[in-house]
Write an enzyme that holds these catalytic residues in place. Sequence first.
Site, PDB file in Angstrom:
ATOM      1  N   ARG A 154      22.705  41.718  69.710  1.00  0.00           N
ATOM      2  CA  ARG A 154      23.638  41.165  68.727  1.00  0.00           C
ATOM      3  C   ARG A 154      22.854  40.698  67.511  1.00  0.00           C
ATOM      4  O   ARG A 154      21.618  40.686  67.511  1.00  0.00           O
ATOM      5  CB  ARG A 154      24.374  39.968  69.318  1.00  0.00           C
ATOM      6  CG  ARG A 154      23.410  38.903  69.841  1.00  0.00           C
ATOM      7  CD  ARG A 154      24.065  37.576  70.097  1.00  0.00           C
ATOM      8  NE  ARG A 154      23.182  36.621  70.765  1.00  0.00           N
ATOM      9  CZ  ARG A 154      22.258  35.891  70.168  1.00  0.00           C
ATOM     10  NH1 ARG A 154      22.038  36.021  68.860  1.00  0.00           N
ATOM     11  NH2 ARG A 154      21.500  35.044  70.863  1.00  0.00           N
ATOM     12  N   GLY A 191      20.800  24.948  78.702  1.00  0.00           N
ATOM     13  CA  GLY A 191      20.247  24.903  80.043  1.00  0.00           C
ATOM     14  C   GLY A 191      18.811  25.354  80.157  1.00  0.00           C
ATOM     15  O   GLY A 191      18.286  25.456  81.271  1.00  0.00           O
TER      16      GLY A 191
END
Length: 426
Positions: free
Chosen positions: A290, A168
């Site tokens: 992460r 997106g």
Amino acid sequence: MTDRRPGTVRPVLAMVESNTTGTGRAFATAARARGLRPVLLSARPERYPWVAEDGVDVARVDTTDPAAVASGARSAAEGGPLCGFVTSSEYFVAVTARAAARLGLPGADPAAVERCRDKRRQRLALQAAGVPVPAFAAAGSVAGAVAAARVIGFPVVVKPVDGTGSRGVRLCGDAAEVLTHTGALLSQGVDERGRPTLPAVMVEEYVSGPEVSVETFGTDVIGVTAKHLGPAPWFVECGHDFPADPLGPVGCVGAVAVAGLTALGLGFGPAHTEIRLGRRGPVVIEVNPRLAGGRIPVLVRLATGLDLVGAAVDAALGETRPLPHTGPGHASIRFLVAHVAGRVRRTAGVAAAAAVPGVVDVAITARTGQRVGGTGSFLDRVGHVISAALTAGAARSAAETGLALLELDADPNVTAELRPVPTGVA
């Protein structure tokens, strides 16, 4: 098949969901190497083929709920010790941190992780701390996004406030493009995992210039990765080189990344900070609490000998170990990307690419009849070539030579459907 031995109770490492590529599988391997029993906590474990292939134990739980994750992990331990939580999916970093905190196990600060996952809150925290970021505004409506874009100045980048993997993310050159893309994003309602999305978009200044990422562990800079992006208006990552060329402005980005971690309250385990090198210098695009996706941990291991997956498992166990570098070396990856939607008719070239000196891994994941391309995200990547060499130039050349030998023949007359596919960094 399981990895439990009769008559023994092995400590359990709870893995909260996963991506479907190398990192999730690697966490299970690292756990077993440490004498642990990895257990995957998942609402839909069938989405991960490697779990059955590797005989990893599974507990089916609601992985959107920290209480359910904590309870499911304790039950999966079957009376034995539960020693930690990990995840390789950005969508589950917050619930993983919450579950670990509920049970008093090591983990990142849940509030800091949640701050990162909402790009509105992340940007505000970075800006307040003086960390350089693009001009930005959040918008909950099409009209608001268009108004923000006019204030910031075209072109602008429009993206979901809680997305990942470039899904997106689009460069919009005028108000019409902002209107159309924002409308499409706000109408989706759920992400590729089927979970509700935050009802807003980020509208950002487009910072032109090279893009890099800084890989950190705790607050230590492991290295800087050079990124190669596909054609506009999308931001598909088509390749990485590790470490990036140390010359020029790359040398100062580590300090900017660490400043970002500090501003957000991070500092536990791995983080992946994306930075653009613009006219004003390094600008933080986003901080991800992460490990990097795109097989960057593989490049780090090939170039330096440092196993970031193993280090992340150690951190989840509360163990602090030195992170030795056995390099210097260099590694690169180039992705086979289906930029145009279509149905695969034929693939070829894996053996030829694997024979290129310096190439260490080649794969084409697309299969005949599969619909590929057209998403403008990491989902368009359908293969890769990984190389390692003593010099940056040799590593890049090997990966690019191997990629040129891969073939993907797809029928462009078939429209690829945008569907939730659990691959890559998600």
